[in-house]
Motif scaffolding. Structure first.
Motif, PDB file in Angstrom:
ATOM      1  N   THR A   1       0.858  -1.179   0.000  1.00 56.49           N
ATOM      2  CA  THR A   1       0.000   0.000   0.000  1.00 56.49           C
ATOM      3  C   THR A   1       0.893   1.227   0.000  1.00 56.49           C
ATOM      4  OG1 THR A   1      -0.162   0.406   2.396  1.00 56.49           O
ATOM      5  CG2 THR A   1      -1.606  -1.303   1.464  1.00 56.49           C
ATOM      6  N   ARG A   2       0.285   2.399   0.135  1.00 57.53           N
ATOM      7  CA  ARG A   2       1.058   3.642   0.177  1.00 57.53           C
ATOM      8  C   ARG A   2       1.551   3.977   1.579  1.00 57.53           C
ATOM      9  NH1 ARG A   2      -3.443   7.439  -2.026  1.00 57.53           N
ATOM     10  NH2 ARG A   2      -4.677   5.745  -1.113  1.00 57.53           N
ATOM     11  N   ALA A   3       1.255   3.158   2.569  1.00 48.46           N
ATOM     12  CA  ALA A   3       1.600   3.480   3.952  1.00 48.46           C
ATOM     13  C   ALA A   3       3.111   3.557   4.151  1.00 48.46           C
ATOM     14  CB  ALA A   3       1.002   2.445   4.902  1.00 48.46           C
ATOM     15  N   VAL A   4       3.545   4.558   4.900  1.00 47.43           N
ATOM     16  CA  VAL A   4       4.949   4.754   5.232  1.00 47.43           C
ATOM     17  C   VAL A   4       5.242   4.080   6.572  1.00 47.43           C
ATOM     18  CG1 VAL A   4       6.684   6.483   5.868  1.00 47.43           C
ATOM     19  CG2 VAL A   4       5.138   6.913   3.954  1.00 47.43           C
ATOM     20  N   ASP A   5       6.333   3.356   6.632  1.00 44.26           N
ATOM     21  CA  ASP A   5       6.814   2.839   7.924  1.00 44.26           C
ATOM     22  C   ASP A   5       7.518   3.992   8.631  1.00 44.26           C
ATOM     23  OD1 ASP A   5       7.913   1.580  10.080  1.00 44.26           O
ATOM     24  OD2 ASP A   5       9.226   0.250   8.936  1.00 44.26           O
TER      25      ASP A   5
END
Length: 835
Positions: free
Chosen positions: A123-127
């Motif tokens: 997904t586009r989620a940033v860690d």
């Protein structure tokens, strides 16, 4: 079959998405036929129409044994959806940090999938680093945005079952872990609702899809632990005779691809029971796939396909695998007459791969150079080899953007057994082609979300190839199109044959040597810009764009005759008298066009070479700071940017080997242990006595954070202390001064609370949880709602010297150019001379 060109137009729709995704894990290597010994298993897989999706938060969260079991044991088309690319993790194999770590871990996941056979999504989620709650995670990510991405994957991939690595009740610890389970279960329901994210249906061509059920892959740390209630058992240690390995053995090799995290894993043998606990959907009593029709009955007219697949299985002979080709060609003919269906598209692709393996068919497209540039040309040699007795007829070979028909033998032509046929092309790259750069990094990311404008990219784990070659072959009445990305092939003297995708780079690239340039006083500095020609006969000027208040010398000209020539140009940069910070950009003007990007390459042998084209920028910081001492020894751990940061302030930094620590250390004003040095340098256990002797004789030793696992010694300081997992994840968390006026807060810099403004990602991690009374605590901070943690900075006198242990995240702050962090760290270095 007409295979769409991956580098051409974007076509929406689930069927095309499945085709693209089927090959997405192979883009970084040539399309190799799998061994003929695996053909029987592949033939069995052709009769199974079912998909399984595994969901977790990060690279290395996935249960690779479960992926191998579902792929090779249950013959499901299996995928792993990692919500993030692991950008916030550490890196044990090199200096890369942040987004570059995310690029490495993306490729490590793809390398793992090539071993266990599953596919890969993101997904586009940033860690963004460690999170203590799912609420914080979802707030930073933007719950609806990431949920929409999970729904998009479900609607595209159409899994029959979903398996989560973590429960939504919090046992996974990390807030991002728990959030992944929450999103998975909500997406399970939302994907089938046409009212949720309707633009995916109306604009992207997807259709609602509801999986049959969703499970939690229950944690089970010991095989003797009791079976969890209401769960189904699967044996991940089962032996697969087709592969000659157990799923847990495959998993060990697959998981060991996560080398940047130090996750080398054993290939376990023997029964290994895992349990799946139902968290949504239809009940299942004995089998997680219970009640799901996995046969060709799922497709109207599919029974005829199954008949020919059965015939292929009967025809198979290990000494002559090409006997499966005639019935499989018949199956393709039946598929061609069926209506549009994602399963049809997927099985057509799988049948082609079995035919490729059975005939030893090799196709490749090799570029004469690893790079090209917009409006440039590249020579491509496309080669096909038939290594069987099947009478393949090569009808056509095409390469994207070819300027003329290929040069080679007249086509059509029959392919003789094991005789290569080569066709040579020249392709022209359009002027408006974007340079090679990971699509999710094309725009500056927010704190919690990457910005991706092309929604179709979200179904790809990595960039599409710049150019693709298509080989049209005929066997009997069937035409098949095989594709290969255009790549560059080279031989490494250690690792042998390697491939890398063709890259598009700027005509001129720039490099500012220091990503952060510090000005502790008003004196000017000489800064250097390296300019490189990526084409022949190029000339122009280089200039620096600086923030208000800074002054820079005039533009410098350059002239290059050959590709690859470089020049190192010097500029005088003068800061303002007062505090100031901003971004400086290097620009090259060539033929009326401005170029302002550099080239960064990531090269580790277990993954393909990765190329990025980031802006050629440096952060400038003018601030006030006092320093004492000049000679610093540095014990590198897992790697960080602090030595270079300290050199910016004028320190002479020497990297110390284990043997260096046995020599005379008295010349050093301070010795600093890098992050995780006591996790990664085994000899520090025996060398610790030498280090403490250095302190006792009057030296200053600063030890940065270590993790609780794999410590080489528990005796980290002159007096007892015990590390914990305490951390402060909120970078804006208030910092309190436990002892006002403490030397570390007053000499040579008077530290104020403003020195803790502008920190990035986190305050600190793995603080000591208990310590001897002879240590003094200096600072305290905590995340909201938690008690203050004072273990982040411990100070002790030992003999004539000073020992400091600090879990604060200096390794993030100094390379990021946080001025207050430099002021505090300068005080740590100067501790020996403090009163």
């Amino acid at each position: 079959m007409k295979v769409p060109c991956l580098s051409g137009r974007l076509v929406a729709g689930a069927a095309l998405a499945l085709l693209v995704l089927a090959r997405s894990v192979l883009l970084s290597q040539p399309p190799r036929p799998f061994p003929a010994a695996e053909i029987p298993l592949a033939l069995e897989r052709l009769s199974v129409l079912g998909n399984a999706l595994y969901i977790a938060a990060h690279p290395d969260d996935e249960n690779t044994a479960m992926l191998a079991y579902l792929t090779h044991g249950r013959l499901m088309r299996t995928a792993y959806l990692s919500l993030t690319r692991g950008d916030g993790g550490q890196n044990l194999i090199g200096p890369e940090k942040g987004e570059l770590v995310g690029v490495i871990r993306t490729q490590e996941l793809l390398a793992a999938r090539r071993i266990d056979g599953a596919r890969q999504f993101f997904t586009r989620a940033v860690d963004f680093g460690y999170s203590k709650s799912p609420e914080e995670t979802l707030a930073i990510w933007g719950k609806e945005e990431v949920l929409s991405d999970v729904v998009r994957v479900i609607r595209s991939f159409r899994p029959d079952i979903i398996v989560t690595r973590f429960p939504k009740t919090g046992e996974g610890g990390h807030g991002q872990h728990t959030a992944s389970a929450i999103l998975a279960e909500e997406a399970f329901a939302a994907a089938g609702d046409p009212k949720r994210f309707p633009e995916q249906i109306t604009k992207e061509g997807l259709t609602p899809w509801r999986p049959k059920r969703v499970f939690w892959n229950v944690f089970r740390f010991r095989q003797e632990d009791p079976k969890p209630p209401k769960s189904l058992a699967v044996d991940l240690g089962a032996f697969n005779p087709y592969l000659g390995r157990a799923y847990s053995e495959i998993a060990g090799e697959s998981r060991s691809m996560h080398k940047s995290q130090g996750f080398g894993a054993p290939e376990r043998r023997g029964s290994i029971l895992n349990y799946l606990s139902l968290t949504g959907g239809d009940e299942a009593e004995k089998d997680p796939l219970e009640g799901i029709d996995l046969s060709w009955k799922r497709v109207k007219g599919g029974a005829a396909v199954e008949e020919w697949i059965t015939a292929a299985r009967k025809a198979y002979r290990p000494e002559k695998p090409e006997l499966v080709v005639p019935p499989l060609l018949k199956a393709l003919g039946v598929l061609r007459a069926l209506g549009p269906d994602p399963f049809v598209a997927e099985k057509r692709e799988e049948i082609q791969e079995v035919i490729r393996a059975a005939t030893g068919l090799w196709v490749e497209a090799i570029a004469a150079s690893p790079t090209t540039y917009p409006a440039g040309e590249v020579a491509v040699a496309a080669t096909v080899i038939n290594r069987s007795g099947v009478g393949w007829i090569l009808e056509a070979v095409e390469v994207d953007r070819q300027t003329a028909p290929g040069k080679g033998p007249a086509l059509p032509q029959e392919l003789s057994n094991n005789q290569p046929v080569k066709v040579e092309f020249v392709s022209r790259i359009p002027e408006d082609t974007e340079e090679t750069h990971p699509y999710w990094l094309e725009e500056k990311a927010g704190k919690g979300l990457f910005k991706v404008t092309r929604k179709a990219d979200l179904l790809e784990p990595e960039n599409r190839p710049v150019l693709t070659a298509r080989f049209t072959l005929r066997a009997g009445q069937e035409k098949l199109v095989f594709t290969s990305p255009v790549q560059y092939r080279f031989t490494d003297p250690v690792h042998g044959e390697r491939y890398r995708l063709l890259e598009v780079v700027p005509k001129v690239s720039l490099l500012l040597e220091d990503p952060v340039i510090l000005f502790p006083n008003p004196a000017s500095k000489t800064v250097y810009v390296s300019v490189r020609a990526n084409r022949a006969k190029v000339s122009g000027t280089v200039r620096l764009r600086v923030p208000e208040g800074f002054k820079v010398s005039e533009p410098r000209p350059f002239v290059f005759e050959k590709t690859g020539e470089e020049a190192r140009l010097a500029f005088e940069l003068t800061p303002p008298d007062a505090f100031a910070e901003g971004t400086m950009r290097a620009e090259a003007e060539v033929e009326g066009r401005v170029f302002s990007h550099g080239i960064v390459r990531i090269d580790h042998p277990h993954i393909p070479i990765q190329t990025l084209v980031p802006p050629a920028e440096s952060k400038l910081v003018r601030f006030g700071i006092e320093t004492r001492g000049r000679n610093a020894g540095y014990i590198n751990g897992s790697g960080d940017g602090i030595p270079d940061a300290l050199r910016q302030l004028g320190y002479r930094v020497t990297l110390l080997s284990d043997d260096d620590l046995l020599s005379d250390l008295s010349a050093f004003d301070v010795i600093i242990a890098g992050i995780r040095a006591y996790n990664t340098r085994p000899r520090l256990k025996s060398l610790q006595k030498r280090i403490l002797e250095y302190v006792q004789k009057g030296g200053t030793f600063v030890a940065q954070y270590n993790t609780t696992a794999d410590l080489v010694t528990e005796d980290l300081g002159p007096y007892p202390m015990k590390l914990s997992r305490d951390r402060v994840t909120l970078e804006e968390a208030p910092v309190k001064f436990v002892k006002e006026g403490h030397p570390l807060l007053s000499e040579p810099n008077v530290v104020t609370h403003s020195d803790f403004d502008g920190w990035v990602q986190e305050r600190g991690l793995y603080f000591p949880g208990s310590w001897d009374d002879r240590y003094e605590t200096v600072l305290s901070c905590s995340d909201p709602g938690e008690p203050g943690k004072e273990g982040g900075l411990l100070y002790a006198r030992h003999g004539k010297g000073v020992f400091i242990y600090t879990g604060y995240a200096w390794f993030r702050q100094l390379p990021a150019g946080v001025p207050g962090a430099y002021r505090v760290f300068a005080n740590l270095i100067a501790a020996r001379g403090q009163k």
